[in-house]
Design an enzyme around this catalytic site. Structure first.
Site, PDB file in Angstrom:
ATOM      1  N   ARG A 109       0.848  -1.211   0.000  1.00 37.41           N
ATOM      2  CA  ARG A 109       0.000   0.000   0.000  1.00 37.41           C
ATOM      3  C   ARG A 109       0.873   1.247   0.000  1.00 37.41           C
ATOM      4  O   ARG A 109       0.487   2.285   0.525  1.00 37.41           O
ATOM      5  CB  ARG A 109      -0.916   0.007   1.209  1.00 37.41           C
ATOM      6  CG  ARG A 109      -0.127  -0.184   2.485  1.00 37.41           C
ATOM      7  CD  ARG A 109      -0.894   0.108   3.703  1.00 37.41           C
ATOM      8  NE  ARG A 109      -0.160  -0.478   4.816  1.00 37.41           N
ATOM      9  CZ  ARG A 109      -0.419  -0.253   6.074  1.00 37.41           C
ATOM     10  NH1 ARG A 109      -1.387   0.550   6.397  1.00 37.41           N
ATOM     11  NH2 ARG A 109       0.292  -0.823   7.018  1.00 37.41           N
ATOM     12  N   ASP A 152      -6.350  -3.861   0.394  1.00 37.89           N
ATOM     13  CA  ASP A 152      -6.891  -2.864  -0.535  1.00 37.89           C
ATOM     14  C   ASP A 152      -5.891  -1.769  -0.878  1.00 37.89           C
ATOM     15  O   ASP A 152      -6.192  -0.870  -1.667  1.00 37.89           O
ATOM     16  CB  ASP A 152      -8.179  -2.243   0.036  1.00 37.89           C
ATOM     17  CG  ASP A 152      -7.930  -1.491   1.343  1.00 37.89           C
ATOM     18  OD1 ASP A 152      -6.767  -1.463   1.813  1.00 37.89           O
ATOM     19  OD2 ASP A 152      -8.896  -0.934   1.894  1.00 37.89           O
ATOM     20  N   ASP A 190      10.528  -7.309   8.479  1.00 33.60           N
ATOM     21  CA  ASP A 190      10.219  -6.374   7.396  1.00 33.60           C
ATOM     22  C   ASP A 190       9.974  -4.971   7.943  1.00 33.60           C
ATOM     23  O   ASP A 190       9.847  -4.019   7.169  1.00 33.60           O
ATOM     24  CB  ASP A 190       9.002  -6.839   6.589  1.00 33.60           C
ATOM     25  CG  ASP A 190       7.805  -7.163   7.465  1.00 33.60           C
ATOM     26  OD1 ASP A 190       7.976  -7.941   8.415  1.00 33.60           O
ATOM     27  OD2 ASP A 190       6.714  -6.637   7.220  1.00 33.60           O
ATOM     28  N   ASN A 191       9.936  -4.838   9.258  1.00 34.92           N
ATOM     29  CA  ASN A 191       9.786  -3.513   9.859  1.00 34.92           C
ATOM     30  C   ASN A 191      11.057  -3.068  10.556  1.00 34.92           C
ATOM     31  O   ASN A 191      11.015  -2.218  11.451  1.00 34.92           O
ATOM     32  CB  ASN A 191       8.614  -3.518  10.852  1.00 34.92           C
ATOM     33  CG  ASN A 191       7.275  -3.701  10.153  1.00 34.92           C
ATOM     34  OD1 ASN A 191       7.144  -3.408   8.967  1.00 34.92           O
ATOM     35  ND2 ASN A 191       6.291  -4.189  10.865  1.00 34.92           N
TER      36      ASN A 191
HETATM   37  P1  AMP Z   1       2.788  -3.788   8.113  1.00 36.74           P
HETATM   38  O1  AMP Z   1       2.118  -4.664   9.132  1.00 36.74           O
HETATM   39  O2  AMP Z   1       2.147  -2.452   7.968  1.00 36.74           O
HETATM   40  O3  AMP Z   1       4.256  -3.686   8.324  1.00 36.74           O
HETATM   41  O4  AMP Z   1       2.546  -4.506   6.720  1.00 36.74           O
HETATM   42  C1  AMP Z   1       2.950  -5.826   6.448  1.00 36.74           C
HETATM   43  C2  AMP Z   1       2.709  -6.143   4.997  1.00 36.74           C
HETATM   44  O5  AMP Z   1       1.327  -6.057   4.672  1.00 36.74           O
HETATM   45  C3  AMP Z   1       3.418  -5.211   4.020  1.00 36.74           C
HETATM   46  O6  AMP Z   1       3.813  -5.943   2.906  1.00 36.74           O
HETATM   47  C4  AMP Z   1       2.332  -4.222   3.678  1.00 36.74           C
HETATM   48  O7  AMP Z   1       2.562  -3.599   2.436  1.00 36.74           O
HETATM   49  C5  AMP Z   1       1.108  -5.111   3.627  1.00 36.74           C
HETATM   50  N1  AMP Z   1      -0.127  -4.361   3.888  1.00 36.74           N
HETATM   51  C6  AMP Z   1      -0.505  -3.802   5.054  1.00 36.74           C
HETATM   52  N2  AMP Z   1      -1.693  -3.188   4.912  1.00 36.74           N
HETATM   53  C7  AMP Z   1      -2.086  -3.346   3.631  1.00 36.74           C
HETATM   54  C8  AMP Z   1      -3.222  -2.936   2.870  1.00 36.74           C
HETATM   55  N3  AMP Z   1      -4.216  -2.233   3.401  1.00 36.74           N
HETATM   56  N4  AMP Z   1      -3.258  -3.293   1.572  1.00 36.74           N
HETATM   57  C9  AMP Z   1      -2.278  -4.008   1.022  1.00 36.74           C
HETATM   58  N5  AMP Z   1      -1.190  -4.424   1.674  1.00 36.74           N
HETATM   59  C10 AMP Z   1      -1.074  -4.103   2.972  1.00 36.74           C
HETATM   60 MG    MG Z   2       5.750  -2.940   7.448  1.00 39.87          MG
END
Ligand code: AMP
Ligand code: MG
Length: 490
Positions: free
Chosen positions: A97, A129, A256-257
């Site tokens: 996203r 989304d 990944d963070n």
């Molecule tokens: P995060 O938990 O924010 O570090 O995200 C983990 C993974 O999920 C990453 O690859 C993000 O790009 C993906 N991701 C998180 N939220 C969304 C979203 N609303 N739509 C698509 N991908 C998402």
């Molecule tokens: Mg992330």
């Protein structure tokens, strides 16, 4: 405002990632935002980035920061990565996203990524989304800017816009986009993506790029990749020590963070601790407290172990030797971290010299704080007054510990007013208190009232400057029946 005709707009982008790392991303575009409105634009950061704030204000800013207008010198891409999420490996993640517009070299000569977060689906969106809701966007804005003001390496917030469309979570919510600035968005997970596929040449290519961009001193080292690991581990140790010094809980320290640059990245379910308890965690998805406050140093080491694994093939042609060398470095993390932590904590106690009993003094303070269920931030803030008044007989949660600390301070050879002044500069009065953050997000999302957000942003970006009319921002929330929980709110 729907369309602002801007043709041929150039912002000074210079896109080294897109130019030199073919195969590490997909060129992509933002979804069209139906009715973008600028919530906030960080003018000071824009100036630091060498941007002209006038070009980016108001409607034009809304058009650019929503992705509706892409500067002609940008090269928008979605980056690919993998990652261990809560301990389990996901071989294919990536910007699901987010869209990296490109890089700007700031006024200090540092190359910075400019990224839109919440700008729509990409090839890496999986089931999502690709959008972001206003609440989480404002949370990231607040916390990132607070962290920066607190002296913690972090990604920054350049702008927030609402898109004018509703997005669907448990209920419909206003959609928003955050413009994020980072030294880069390369993560441990970026290395993992290529290592897991056995693409060792790409791992080396990425490592070389990282050395050039983030650790340019390393080039001449006989073992550059081992040295790179050491340098990255060092920055992580320093970063986590900073978090621990302000009671910050990241909440989702997946690989990944974890940014290779040593900046705090991806503020999701993060929060600051009120009552001191090492096992504190807030995230609703972290049901076992994997990423609790006190676990953060060992989780960082765990993540670095995963990172070390990606480097085996390039550290030494002899695999056993490579493993041996990297294992040694991973082990050293504990000591490196403890050194930074001690340094951090000495600072918070106003100690400039090093004495052998310091570790005990600090550990006993934390034990006392835990026993007394003391508020993390105000306890440290109170030290400034306690040092000034020399009121060892005053009754505070710290009473049993105070005489030792005052005795220890006397060895420093500085007068109390000097120490007080120093302590007021290291122990913040204001952090983004959870109930204040929730209030700001709730008002913005449900009532379109941004005043609490702006007020809180003002307060937390001047965290050491105590003002008489801001008492409400000093206190933790009154105790509630249910513990505070944050939600990833993607
Ligand atoms: P995060 O938990 O924010 O570090 O995200 C983990 C993974 O999920 C990453 O690859 C993000 O790009 C993906 N991701 C998180 N939220 C969304 C979203 N609303 N739509 C698509 N991908 C998402
Ligand atoms: Mg992330």
């Amino acid at each position: 405002m729907n369309d602002t005709p801007i043709t041929g707009l150039r912002l000074g982008f210079d896109n080294s990632y897109a130019a030199s790392l073919d195969g590490f991303y997909t060129p992509w575009e933002a979804d069209r935002a139906p009715n973008p409105t600028l919530i906030h634009f960080n003018k000071k950061l824009a100036l630091d980035l060498g941007l002209d704030p006038n070009v980016l204000a108001a409607e034009r800013g809304a058009a650019i920061f929503s992705g509706n207008v892409i500067p002609t010198d940008a090269s928008p891409i979605a980056q690919v990565y993998a990652g261990h999420q809560f301990g389990a490996f996901s071989p294919q993640l990536g910007d699901g996203r987010a869209l990296l517009l490109g890089e700007l070299v700031d006024t200090k000569g540092t190359r910075r990524d400019i990224q839109l977060k919440g700008s729509g689906r990409t090839p890496y969106s999986r089931g999502g989304d690709g959008k972001a809701a206003m609440g989480p966007v404002l949370r990231e804005y607040l916390i990132a800017e607070a962290m920066h003001a607190l002296g913690v390496p972090t990604t920054r917030a350049l702008a927030a816009v609402t898109t004018g469309e509703l997005i669907y979570r448990e209920k419909p919510l206003p959609g928003a986009i955050l413009t994020r600035v980072a030294k880069s968005h390369i993560r441990v997970g970026t290395f993992q993506f290529f290592a897991a596929r056995g693409e060792h040449d790409r791992v080396r290519q990425l490592a070389d790029y990282v050395i050039q961009r983030h650790y340019p001193g390393i080039t001449t080292n006989p073992e550059p990749y081992l040295e790179l690991f050491r340098a990255i581990a060092d920055r992580q140790a320093k970063l986590i020590a900073k978090w621990m010094g302000i009671g910050f809980i990241h909440g989702v320290m997946n690989t990944d963070n974890m940014a290779i640059s040593g900046e705090t990245i991806d503020y999701g379910p993060c929060a600051f601790m009120d009552t001191f308890a090492p096992n504190t965690f807030f995230s609703s998805i972290d049901s076992h407290g994997r990423y609790a406050y006190g676990a953060q140093p060992s989780i960082a080491q765990w993540n670095l172990t995963r990172f070390a694994e990606t480097l085996i093939s390039i550290v030494d042609g002899d695999q056993d030797k490579a493993v041996g060398k990297l294992t040694e470095e991973v082990k050293n993390f504990r000591t490196t971290y403890m050194d930074y932590w001690l340094q951090e904590m000495r600072g918070k106690l106003g100690l400039q010299t090093e004495q052998s009993g310091d570790l005990d003094l600090i550990t006993d303070l934390f034990q006392l704080m835990a026993d007394q269920k003391a508020d993390f931030t105000s306890t440290f803030r109170s030290l400034a007054n306690l040092a000034a008044d020399n009121t060892a007989d005053e009754n505070t949660v710290l009473t049993p510990w105070l005489p030792r600390w005052l005795q220890r301070l006397s060895v420093e050879g500085r007068n109390p007013s000097e120490i007080t002044k120093y302590l007021l500069e290291v122990n913040p009065a204001y952090i983004p208190r959870n109930h204040k953050v929730e209030e700001a997000l709730e008002k913005a999302t449900n009532e379109n009232d941004l005043v609490p957000f702006f007020n809180l942003l003002d307060v937390v970006t001047e965290p050491y400057n105590e003002k008489p009319n801001l008492k409400a921002y000093l206190e933790p929330a009154p105790p509630e029946t249910a513990p505070y929980r944050t939600f990833c709110g993607t």
